[in-house]
Design a protein around this motif. Structure first.
Motif, PDB file in Angstrom:
ATOM      1  N   ASN A   1       0.814  -1.203   0.000  1.00  0.00           N
ATOM      2  CA  ASN A   1       0.000   0.000   0.000  1.00  0.00           C
ATOM      3  C   ASN A   1       0.855   1.262   0.000  1.00  0.00           C
ATOM      4  OD1 ASN A   1      -2.693   0.928  -0.077  1.00  0.00           O
ATOM      5  ND2 ASN A   1      -2.600   1.504   2.074  1.00  0.00           N
ATOM      6  N   ILE A   2       1.958   1.229   0.733  1.00  0.00           N
ATOM      7  CA  ILE A   2       2.877   2.373   0.711  1.00  0.00           C
ATOM      8  C   ILE A   2       3.396   2.598  -0.705  1.00  0.00           C
ATOM      9  CG2 ILE A   2       5.110   3.219   1.510  1.00  0.00           C
ATOM     10  CD1 ILE A   2       4.617   1.771   4.140  1.00  0.00           C
ATOM     11  N   ALA A   3       3.789   1.504  -1.359  1.00  0.00           N
ATOM     12  CA  ALA A   3       4.317   1.611  -2.720  1.00  0.00           C
ATOM     13  C   ALA A   3       3.250   2.124  -3.687  1.00  0.00           C
ATOM     14  CB  ALA A   3       4.839   0.250  -3.175  1.00  0.00           C
ATOM     15  N   LEU A   4       2.039   1.607  -3.571  1.00  0.00           N
ATOM     16  CA  LEU A   4       0.965   2.047  -4.461  1.00  0.00           C
ATOM     17  C   LEU A   4       0.660   3.523  -4.274  1.00  0.00           C
ATOM     18  CD1 LEU A   4      -1.568  -0.938  -4.264  1.00  0.00           C
ATOM     19  CD2 LEU A   4      -0.117  -0.303  -6.198  1.00  0.00           C
ATOM     20  N   PHE A   5       0.561   3.958  -3.018  1.00  0.00           N
ATOM     21  CA  PHE A   5       0.234   5.361  -2.779  1.00  0.00           C
ATOM     22  C   PHE A   5       1.336   6.269  -3.322  1.00  0.00           C
ATOM     23  CE2 PHE A   5      -0.480   9.300  -0.547  1.00  0.00           C
ATOM     24  CZ  PHE A   5      -1.866   9.385  -0.474  1.00  0.00           C
ATOM     25  N   GLY A   6       2.581   5.872  -3.125  1.00  0.00           N
ATOM     26  CA  GLY A   6       3.679   6.659  -3.667  1.00  0.00           C
ATOM     27  C   GLY A   6       3.651   6.723  -5.184  1.00  0.00           C
ATOM     28  N   LEU A   7       3.398   5.574  -5.826  1.00  0.00           N
ATOM     29  CA  LEU A   7       3.346   5.534  -7.291  1.00  0.00           C
ATOM     30  C   LEU A   7       2.196   6.383  -7.817  1.00  0.00           C
ATOM     31  CD1 LEU A   7       4.189   4.353 -10.043  1.00  0.00           C
ATOM     32  CD2 LEU A   7       2.691   2.402  -9.555  1.00  0.00           C
ATOM     33  N   PHE A   8       1.027   6.252  -7.215  1.00  0.00           N
ATOM     34  CA  PHE A   8      -0.136   6.997  -7.694  1.00  0.00           C
ATOM     35  C   PHE A   8       0.041   8.497  -7.479  1.00  0.00           C
ATOM     36  CE2 PHE A   8      -3.030   3.091  -6.790  1.00  0.00           C
ATOM     37  CZ  PHE A   8      -2.455   2.437  -7.868  1.00  0.00           C
ATOM     38  N   THR A   9       0.664   8.865  -6.370  1.00  0.00           N
ATOM     39  CA  THR A   9       0.923  10.282  -6.121  1.00  0.00           C
ATOM     40  C   THR A   9       1.863  10.846  -7.174  1.00  0.00           C
ATOM     41  OG1 THR A   9       0.607   9.983  -3.740  1.00  0.00           O
ATOM     42  CG2 THR A   9       1.806  11.944  -4.438  1.00  0.00           C
ATOM     43  N   LEU A  10       2.878  10.069  -7.530  1.00  0.00           N
ATOM     44  CA  LEU A  10       3.824  10.502  -8.559  1.00  0.00           C
ATOM     45  C   LEU A  10       3.128  10.657  -9.903  1.00  0.00           C
ATOM     46  CD1 LEU A  10       6.687  11.042  -9.600  1.00  0.00           C
ATOM     47  CD2 LEU A  10       6.966   8.566  -9.882  1.00  0.00           C
ATOM     48  N   LEU A  11       2.342   9.663 -10.300  1.00  0.00           N
ATOM     49  CA  LEU A  11       1.673   9.720 -11.602  1.00  0.00           C
ATOM     50  C   LEU A  11       0.680  10.873 -11.684  1.00  0.00           C
ATOM     51  CD1 LEU A  11       1.013   5.914 -12.258  1.00  0.00           C
ATOM     52  CD2 LEU A  11       2.685   7.385 -13.402  1.00  0.00           C
ATOM     53  N   TYR A  12      -0.091  11.067 -10.604  1.00  0.00           N
ATOM     54  CA  TYR A  12      -1.081  12.147 -10.651  1.00  0.00           C
ATOM     55  C   TYR A  12      -0.396  13.515 -10.586  1.00  0.00           C
ATOM     56  CZ  TYR A  12      -5.629  14.343 -10.162  1.00  0.00           C
ATOM     57  OH  TYR A  12      -6.760  15.096 -10.381  1.00  0.00           O
ATOM     58  N   GLY A  13       0.691  13.608  -9.848  1.00  0.00           N
ATOM     59  CA  GLY A  13       1.448  14.852  -9.844  1.00  0.00           C
ATOM     60  C   GLY A  13       2.026  15.173 -11.219  1.00  0.00           C
ATOM     61  N   LEU A  14       2.515  14.145 -11.910  1.00  0.00           N
ATOM     62  CA  LEU A  14       3.046  14.351 -13.260  1.00  0.00           C
ATOM     63  C   LEU A  14       1.945  14.773 -14.233  1.00  0.00           C
ATOM     64  CD1 LEU A  14       5.572  11.385 -13.597  1.00  0.00           C
ATOM     65  CD2 LEU A  14       6.106  13.827 -13.539  1.00  0.00           C
ATOM     66  N   ARG A  15       0.749  14.260 -14.025  1.00  0.00           N
ATOM     67  CA  ARG A  15      -0.341  14.684 -14.916  1.00  0.00           C
ATOM     68  C   ARG A  15      -0.600  16.181 -14.778  1.00  0.00           C
ATOM     69  NH1 ARG A  15      -6.833  13.634 -15.371  1.00  0.00           N
ATOM     70  NH2 ARG A  15      -6.907  14.174 -17.571  1.00  0.00           N
TER      71      ARG A  15
END
Length: 384
Positions: free
Chosen positions: A64-78
């Motif tokens: 879950n930590i990894a998923l939240f970090g990945l999703f935060t990165l992707l949405y920030g890049l968007r």
């Protein structure tokens, strides 16, 4: 215009498969962190011995930590690379509701740091949890006020098109309330303000959510079930009820010691009783919505259920209701409640496996990366 041209150039510099996924990344992916996090917490509280359950719970916490970090990165890049398109979400009557999944996903990390992190890392995990909780509260309050205000002023809405996704932005605050209660239960000088803030956050969310449920009942009576693509929203109504019950129980459990520190021991005893009675009342109300959700799902199964990211809506509401059931069982000593809670956790684990497997397959193919805001822009239905 200069900024838009810059973001297009930046996006064009990425591999095509990655650029498409970033461009179409939306907050509903954070629902996967909600479902994963609540399963980790629920497995940790299983009332019976299940081989590998504790190890699976810990693995899910790290996942879950990894998923939240990945999703935060992707949405920030968007937002960085496709700003003009990303901001259209504020005007979309459905996609904007999923802003609430971000703080709710973050809350599962806060809870996980308390449950899993403290035994591993001690006080450092507790300090991190407190810091993240403050960020979670800020995001929850922003969603709980900002998204409804957009609904009132900018977005097109009709009663016939209403679904339980309207609940998502306002429920985040009560999830934060339950996390605050968990932090308060760890003791320390901030226990009393955490409990008081928890009750305020609970009140910020639950009464409004109950109002929305009344409107949802009217919508179902007048306009029947939503289209099958929105089938999973039938379980979302269980979310604010289950979290509301869990919040009262956790706040009530933390209140006696916290209130005693402030010289209000009598109020703490009242809060404990309120937690038991209020939790039981909400639990019974949730049982009605759970039965209704199961009946609606049976209807949708006969019609055929297309998979989409909305299927994560089957997990978190069921998870918080399971946690509320287990907490109520422990508090009252009623074995039937504890057993039923364990059964709900088993059902949650089975559902998570199905949804996670199909999400992984869809993410690999890229078929799940669809931004409704972009589709609306292309069709000319979204305001500029």
């Amino acid at each position: 215009m200069l900024h838009d041209s810059f973001t297009r150039r930046a996006g064009d510099g990425l591999p095509a498969w990655l650029a498409v996924r970033i461009r179409h990344f939306t907050p509903n992916w954070f629902a996967a962190t909600m479902g994963t996090g609540v399963l980790a917490l629920a497995l940790r509280q299983l009332p019976f011995e299940a081989p590998g359950a504790r190890e699976a719970a810990l693995a899910l916490f790290f996942l879950n930590i990894a998923l939240f970090g990945l999703f935060t990165l992707l949405y920030g890049l968007r937002w960085l690379l496709f700003f003009h398109e990303a901001r259209q979400i504020f005007l979309h009557p459905v996609a904007s509701m999923f802003f609430g999944t971000i703080p709710m996903g973050l809350a599962t990390l806060v809870n996980g740091l308390v449950v899993f992190g403290v035994p591993l890392w001690g006080e450092a995990a507790l300090s991190a949890a407190r810091g993240l909780w403050l960020a979670d509260v800020a995001l929850s309050v922003a969603c709980g006020l900002g998204v409804p205000f957009l609904m009132f002023t900018r977005q097109p809405h009709e009663l016939e098109k209403m679904t339980a996704v309207w609940l998502l932005p306002i429920v985040a605050a009560e999830v934060a309330a339950a996390s605050g209660a968990l932090l308060a239960a760890q003791g320390g000088p901030d226990a009393f303000p955490l409990v008081v803030a928890g009750y305020a956050l609970w009140a910020f969310s639950v009464p409004l959510a109950m109002s929305f449920l009344v409107i949802l009942l009217l919508r179902l009576i007048l306009h029947k079930l939503p289209e099958r693509e929105m089938a999973a929203t039938g379980f979302l109504a269980l979310g604010p009820i289950g979290t509301g019950a869990l919040g009262l129980l956790l706040l009530g459990a933390a209140a006696p010691r916290a209130f005693a520190q402030a010289g209000l021991a009598g109020a703490g005893d009242v809060a404990f009783g309120l937690g038991v009675v209020g939790g039981a009342v909400l639990w019974g109300y949730g049982l009605w919505w759970l039965a209704l959700a199961l009946m609606k799902t049976a209807v949708y199964l006969r019609r055929g259920l297309p998979f989409n990211m909305g299927w994560w809506g089957y997990t978190f509401p069921l998870g918080v209701y399971a946690l509320a059931t287990l907490s109520l069982g422990r508090t009252t000593g009623l074995g039937a409640l504890t057993g039923f809670g364990g059964l709900l956790v088993v059902c949650l684990a089975a559902m998570w496996l199905v949804v996670a497997a199909r999400t992984l397959a869809g993410a690999w193919r890229g078929s799940l990366f669809v931004s409704p805001c972009l589709l609306a822009m292309r069709s000319g239905r979204a305001p500029a």
